[in-house]
Each structure stands twice: as C-alpha cells, then as structure tokens.
Design an enzyme around this catalytic site. Structure first.
Site, mmCIF file in Angstrom:
data_model
loop_
_atom_site.group_PDB
_atom_site.id
_atom_site.type_symbol
_atom_site.label_atom_id
_atom_site.label_comp_id
_atom_site.label_asym_id
_atom_site.label_seq_id
_atom_site.Cartn_x
_atom_site.Cartn_y
_atom_site.Cartn_z
ATOM 1 N N LYS A 40 25.469 77.345 34.867
ATOM 2 C CA LYS A 40 25.996 76.238 35.694
ATOM 3 C C LYS A 40 27.524 76.340 35.860
ATOM 4 O O LYS A 40 28.037 76.198 36.962
ATOM 5 C CB LYS A 40 25.681 74.871 35.067
ATOM 6 C CG LYS A 40 24.223 74.616 34.810
ATOM 7 C CD LYS A 40 24.004 73.273 34.136
ATOM 8 C CE LYS A 40 24.605 73.142 32.752
ATOM 9 N NZ LYS A 40 24.016 74.008 31.717
ATOM 10 N N ARG A 119 22.996 63.870 32.249
ATOM 11 C CA ARG A 119 22.178 64.658 31.340
ATOM 12 C C ARG A 119 21.019 63.852 30.754
ATOM 13 O O ARG A 119 20.229 64.389 29.984
ATOM 14 C CB ARG A 119 23.068 65.106 30.185
ATOM 15 C CG ARG A 119 23.146 66.585 29.977
ATOM 16 C CD ARG A 119 24.131 66.774 28.848
ATOM 17 N NE ARG A 119 24.093 68.089 28.315
ATOM 18 C CZ ARG A 119 24.950 69.035 28.666
ATOM 19 N NH1 ARG A 119 25.853 68.816 29.589
ATOM 20 N NH2 ARG A 119 24.896 70.197 28.075
ATOM 21 N N ARG A 158 29.012 84.981 25.696
ATOM 22 C CA ARG A 158 29.957 84.181 26.483
ATOM 23 C C ARG A 158 31.348 84.134 25.832
ATOM 24 O O ARG A 158 31.481 84.005 24.626
ATOM 25 C CB ARG A 158 29.438 82.751 26.625
ATOM 26 C CG ARG A 158 30.493 81.846 27.238
ATOM 27 C CD ARG A 158 29.973 80.585 27.758
ATOM 28 N NE ARG A 158 29.220 79.816 26.772
ATOM 29 C CZ ARG A 158 28.514 78.753 27.090
ATOM 30 N NH1 ARG A 158 28.440 78.370 28.338
ATOM 31 N NH2 ARG A 158 27.859 78.086 26.161
ATOM 32 N N ARG A 191 32.678 79.920 21.952
ATOM 33 C CA ARG A 191 32.431 78.514 21.634
ATOM 34 C C ARG A 191 31.688 78.353 20.311
ATOM 35 O O ARG A 191 30.764 79.103 20.023
ATOM 36 C CB ARG A 191 31.619 77.859 22.763
ATOM 37 C CG ARG A 191 32.507 77.411 23.898
ATOM 38 C CD ARG A 191 31.759 76.975 25.108
ATOM 39 N NE ARG A 191 30.611 76.104 24.883
ATOM 40 C CZ ARG A 191 29.903 75.561 25.860
ATOM 41 N NH1 ARG A 191 30.241 75.781 27.132
ATOM 42 N NH2 ARG A 191 28.872 74.799 25.589
HETATM 43 P P1 AP5 Z 1 27.749 79.502 31.737
HETATM 44 O O1 AP5 Z 1 28.113 79.501 33.170
HETATM 45 O O2 AP5 Z 1 28.817 79.226 30.728
HETATM 46 O O3 AP5 Z 1 26.483 78.583 31.480
HETATM 47 P P2 AP5 Z 1 26.330 76.992 31.483
HETATM 48 O O4 AP5 Z 1 25.031 76.678 32.109
HETATM 49 O O5 AP5 Z 1 27.555 76.350 32.064
HETATM 50 O O6 AP5 Z 1 26.235 76.765 29.939
HETATM 51 P P3 AP5 Z 1 26.876 75.693 28.975
HETATM 52 O O7 AP5 Z 1 26.565 76.173 27.580
HETATM 53 O O8 AP5 Z 1 28.328 75.442 29.296
HETATM 54 O O9 AP5 Z 1 26.062 74.459 29.271
HETATM 55 P P4 AP5 Z 1 25.862 73.323 28.305
HETATM 56 O O10 AP5 Z 1 25.125 72.432 29.205
HETATM 57 O O11 AP5 Z 1 25.235 73.599 27.016
HETATM 58 O O12 AP5 Z 1 27.342 72.970 27.860
HETATM 59 P P5 AP5 Z 1 28.357 71.855 28.273
HETATM 60 O O13 AP5 Z 1 29.688 72.431 28.208
HETATM 61 O O14 AP5 Z 1 27.925 71.163 29.522
HETATM 62 O O15 AP5 Z 1 27.075 80.938 31.446
HETATM 63 C C1 AP5 Z 1 26.696 81.317 30.130
HETATM 64 C C2 AP5 Z 1 27.042 82.822 29.932
HETATM 65 O O16 AP5 Z 1 26.223 83.603 30.810
HETATM 66 C C3 AP5 Z 1 28.494 83.178 30.283
HETATM 67 O O17 AP5 Z 1 28.962 84.141 29.390
HETATM 68 C C4 AP5 Z 1 28.412 83.748 31.703
HETATM 69 O O18 AP5 Z 1 29.440 84.702 31.977
HETATM 70 C C5 AP5 Z 1 27.021 84.395 31.694
HETATM 71 N N1 AP5 Z 1 26.385 84.335 32.998
HETATM 72 C C6 AP5 Z 1 26.365 83.253 33.848
HETATM 73 N N2 AP5 Z 1 25.677 83.554 34.949
HETATM 74 C C7 AP5 Z 1 25.223 84.835 34.800
HETATM 75 C C8 AP5 Z 1 24.434 85.709 35.609
HETATM 76 N N3 AP5 Z 1 23.971 85.328 36.806
HETATM 77 N N4 AP5 Z 1 24.126 86.945 35.131
HETATM 78 C C9 AP5 Z 1 24.592 87.342 33.908
HETATM 79 N N5 AP5 Z 1 25.372 86.580 33.117
HETATM 80 C C10 AP5 Z 1 25.679 85.333 33.558
HETATM 81 O O19 AP5 Z 1 28.132 70.780 27.097
HETATM 82 C C11 AP5 Z 1 28.490 71.071 25.754
HETATM 83 C C12 AP5 Z 1 28.134 69.889 24.860
HETATM 84 O O20 AP5 Z 1 28.880 68.727 25.246
HETATM 85 C C13 AP5 Z 1 26.678 69.433 24.905
HETATM 86 O O21 AP5 Z 1 25.871 70.185 24.030
HETATM 87 C C14 AP5 Z 1 26.806 67.956 24.470
HETATM 88 O O22 AP5 Z 1 27.002 67.861 23.082
HETATM 89 C C15 AP5 Z 1 28.092 67.537 25.128
HETATM 90 N N6 AP5 Z 1 27.878 66.966 26.471
HETATM 91 C C16 AP5 Z 1 28.371 67.468 27.643
HETATM 92 N N7 AP5 Z 1 28.008 66.689 28.679
HETATM 93 C C17 AP5 Z 1 27.278 65.668 28.157
HETATM 94 C C18 AP5 Z 1 26.624 64.560 28.731
HETATM 95 N N8 AP5 Z 1 26.640 64.320 30.058
HETATM 96 N N9 AP5 Z 1 25.932 63.734 27.913
HETATM 97 C C19 AP5 Z 1 25.901 63.931 26.604
HETATM 98 N N10 AP5 Z 1 26.509 64.979 25.987
HETATM 99 C C20 AP5 Z 1 27.193 65.839 26.754
#
Ligand code: AP5
Length: 249
Positions: A40, A119, A158, A191
């Site tokens: 994402k 979420r 990542r 991370r």
């Molecule tokens: P990446 O693009 O980083 O993936 P992502 O889907 O953004 O993954 P996240 O881990 O950031 O999502 P998340 O939902 O767990 O974390 P968030 O920060 O929102 O890609 C991943 C890897 O793959 C990278 O290395 C990239 O280069 C590679 N890649 C991407 N596309 C590719 C492709 N096509 N081919 C090959 N490689 C590829 O949330 C973190 C924490 O915050 C949560 O766990 C929670 O505790 C809290 N939080 C955040 N938002 C909320 C909310 N709304 N409510 C409650 N808690 C929340």
C-alpha cells in the site's frame, strides 16, 4: 515523494501546508486497503507521483510519534506507540482523535491517498461522517490482494527512510546506494514491527478487523480489487487502469 509537503498531516491543522499540485488535473480521494506489507505504501508513493494527492499514512504518524521524546507524548499517543510495537491496532478513539485534528487534509483541494486508515468498521463509519460534513466523497477504495505467505517475504526485506518515509526493498526495490534514500539522502532503517512474531500478530489483526471493510466498501460500490503480484510499476498500471473510467489519469 517530491512535492509531498504533508506538514498538515504530521503536525495537525494548525500547520501551514503547501497543497500538492493535482498531477492529473483533478483531485483524487482514495483509500488504500490491504494486508500489512502488500504494498500500500509503495503504491501510495507512486500514485502521489502520478495523481498529485498526498499519501496520508496513519502508520507514519505513529512512527513519527515514536521518534519523539517519550515525556512529550500524551498518554494516548504513548499507548498507541506501544500497540504498534506489539503489532496490535491502536484504539479507535486515539486514531479518530488524530484524524479529526487533521481535517484539513480531508478537505485539501489536492485530494488524498489514505494509507492504513480506516482499519476497522467504526473507523470507516467515522470517515464517512467526516467526509459528509466536508461535502467531499471518496472516488474509490483500492483493495490490494495477494497470498499472505508472499506478503511475509516482502516485509522481511523492507527498508524505510528515517526522513521522508520512502519505502525500499533490499531485493525488489533497492536504493542506488545501500542504506541511503535515493530521494532525500536520509538513512534507511528496518521497522521494529517487521519481526516474524509481530508480523504474525499483524496478519491476524488484519484478518479480524480490517478484512471486513472489503465487504463494507463493496456494498457502497466503491471497491476496486487490485492484484498486488508483479513489480510495483505493474501494480501501479493496474491501479490506474481501474481508476481510469473515461477520466484522464
Ligand atoms: P509496503 O509498501 O511498505 O507495504 P504496506 O502495505 O504499506 O505495508 P505496511 O507494513 O506499511 O502496512 P501496515 O498496514 O502493517 O503498516 P502501517 O504503517 O499502516 O511494502 C512492503 C515491502 O514490499 C517493501 O519493502 C516494498 O519495497 C516491497 N514491495 C512493495 N510492493 C512490491 C511489489 N509490487 N513487488 C515487490 N516488492 C514490493 O501501520 C503500522 C501499525 O500502526 C499498525 O500495525 C497499527 O499498530 C498502527 N496503525 C496504523 N494505522 C492504524 C489505524 N488506522 N488503526 C489502528 N492502528 C493503526
């Protein structure tokens, strides 16, 4: 990422923010859904470059809070940081308070790319209410889909920029110079929540709390399913094709 000011997102509505130029001549308002690591954030960066709207990531917000002096954090933010480190969701009340302090981002004339919010069902319902009050509507909800075992491989490699939050992968999207961000020269880091045991908790949490949003947005006619397999550029092209329904993107 260039031109993505996001001061309003990181500092709240009091910050003077430079609205992005709408790269496609219109303001796109999109939600990006999908399991942790499906890509994402990567797609949000690429979509920002094509469409102009800013990437608004709640995860980036909580990680920015983690970098602050713990004494400066409110109790709610300190709890949020602890939840994130365990791979659990931050309570809805905390998330929604932060979003309400950033209402300007929802009414921004450049549009927005919501990454990681909503979420849960209560978050999605609260977003509907906030947008209705601002008299703006979502254009689409992009659901990025891929088998979970393939996603876990992506998370292990990542690396993220400490400064501009750009995302890399040691194999599939390496920076030109190891450990250094191509865009701003910042240092790249791994991370804490990308450890295997935390990844398991995050996947479980996603299936229980976030996956039901797919049905929610399908019923509203907003859902666009995107196959997240393939290179980031291939996935971007699929996304743009889905969004392109006669309008110029
Ligand atoms: P990446 O693009 O980083 O993936 P992502 O889907 O953004 O993954 P996240 O881990 O950031 O999502 P998340 O939902 O767990 O974390 P968030 O920060 O929102 O890609 C991943 C890897 O793959 C990278 O290395 C990239 O280069 C590679 N890649 C991407 N596309 C590719 C492709 N096509 N081919 C090959 N490689 C590829 O949330 C973190 C924490 O915050 C949560 O766990 C929670 O505790 C809290 N939080 C955040 N938002 C909320 C909310 N709304 N409510 C409650 N808690 C929340």
């Amino acid at each position: 990422m260039s031109g993505q000011d996001r001061l309003g997102w990181f500092q709240g509505d009091a910050a003077a923010c430079q609205p992005p130029q709408a790269g496609s001549g219109r303001a796109w308002r999109l939600v990006l859904l999908g399991a942790p690591g499906v890509g994402k954030g990567t797609q949000a960066q690429l979509l920002h470059e094509r469409l102009g709207a800013c990437q608004l990531s709640t995860g980036d917000l909580f990680r920015a809070a983690r970098g602050q002096d713990p004494c400066q954090l409110t109790p709610a933010l300190a709890e949020a940081v602890a939840c994130m480190q365990r791979g659990e969701l931050v309570p809805d009340t905390t998330v929604l308070a932060l979003i309400r302090e950033r209402r300007n981002c929802l009414r921004c004339r450049g549009g927005f790319l919501l990454d990681g919010f909503p979420r849960t069902l209560p978050q999605a319902q609260a977003l509907d209410e906030l947008l209705a009050r601002e008299q703006v509507a979502l254009d689409a909800v992009l659901s990025y889909e891929m088998p979970l075992e393939l996603i876990v491989e992506r998370l292990g490699g990542r690396r993220t920029c400490t400064q501009c939050k750009a995302v890399y992968h040691v194999v599939t999207r390496p920076p030109q110079k190891a450990g250094v961000c191509d865009l701003c020269g910042g240092t790249l880091f791994q991370r804490e929540d990308d450890k295997p045991e935390t990844i398991r908790v995050r996947m479980q949490t996603y299936l229980q709390s976030t996956a039901p949003l797919i049905d929610y947005y399908e019923r509203q006619g907003l859902l666009r399913r995107v196959d997240a397999n393939g290179s980031p550029e291939e996935v971007l092209q699929r996304t743009l094709t889905l969004l392109h329904d006669g309008r110029s993107v």
